[in-house]
Design a protein around this motif. Structure first.
Motif: not given
Ligand code: GAR
Length: 204
Positions: A86-87, A90, A99, A106, A108, A110, A141, A146, A179
């Motif tokens: 989990c970003l 980061y 990636t 993975m 993310n 945003h 990701v 993004d 999240y």
């Protein structure tokens, strides 16, 4: 419980939300490792106070060799037996090395309703743009920044007297709900939806 890693660069409030969820007995993830590219990230102390393994792997000694830095991250992630990353704030662009190594594993978060406002300064740009509905996105990701498929989003209204800071705070409260809910959906797709007070604005 699935072993996950959280990657941070700064204060780590989204990490803290994930720590709280993972502490619940029926939540299907546990945090095996917290990594930061920034040795001074306040979130590292938060993680350590929670009893977690938390390490900095500073990007600066690697200079422009982003991939070499990512190889060090990758080695630490594999040594810890991590299955999902989990970003969470980061703030490094990732190369195809990381990636692709962690494709479909993975996530993310945003601070905008993607595909609106990829990149930085999302709240300033939302206000400049006259956007009335703003929010946050948890997504897979992929190589494009993004750009990966959306896992979940939460929306907030933009108020007439908002500043970037007031809008960021409203979005951040939703990030902290979104999240853990999005990660739960990934790990337990058939599970019950997470109870929440504003289900109409939280779509996972
Ligand atoms: C969060 O708002 C997160 O969405 C954003 O950084 C902040 C980190 O806060 N991430 C990005 O902008 C990624 N490009 P936190 O460290 O308190 O979780």
């Amino acid at each position: 419980k699935k072993p996950i890693a959280i990657l941070i660069s700064g204060r780590g409030s989204n990490m803290r939300a994930l720590i709280e969820s993972c502490a619940q007995p029926d939540y299907p993830a546990r945090i095996a490792l917290v990594l930061s590219n920034n040795p001074d990230a306040p979130g590292l102390d938060v993680a350590r106070e929670a009893g977690l393994a938390a390490h900095a792997i500073d990007h600066r000694p690697y200079g422009r060799d982003r991939e070499a830095h990512e190889r060090a991250l990758d080695a630490a992630l594999r040594a810890a037996g991590v299955e999902y990353i989990c970003l969470a704030g980061y703030m490094r662009l990732l190369t195809p090395f990381l990636t692709s190594a962690w494709a479909d594993r993975m996530l993310n978060i945003h601070p905008s309703l993607l595909p609106a406002f990829p990149g930085l300064h999302t709240h300033e740009r939302a206000l400049e743009n006259g956007t009335r509905i703003h929010g946050c996105t948890v997504h897979w990701v992929t190589q494009g920044m993004d750009e990966g498929p959306v896992i979940g989003q939460a929306a907030v209204p933009v108020l007439d007297d908002d500043t970037p800071d007031t809008l960021a705070a409203r979005v951040l409260r939703q990030e902290h709900r979104l999240y853990p809910a999005a990660l739960l959906r990934v790990l337990d797709p058939a599970g019950a939806p997470v109870p929440n007070a504003a289900a109409s604005l939280l779509s996972v």
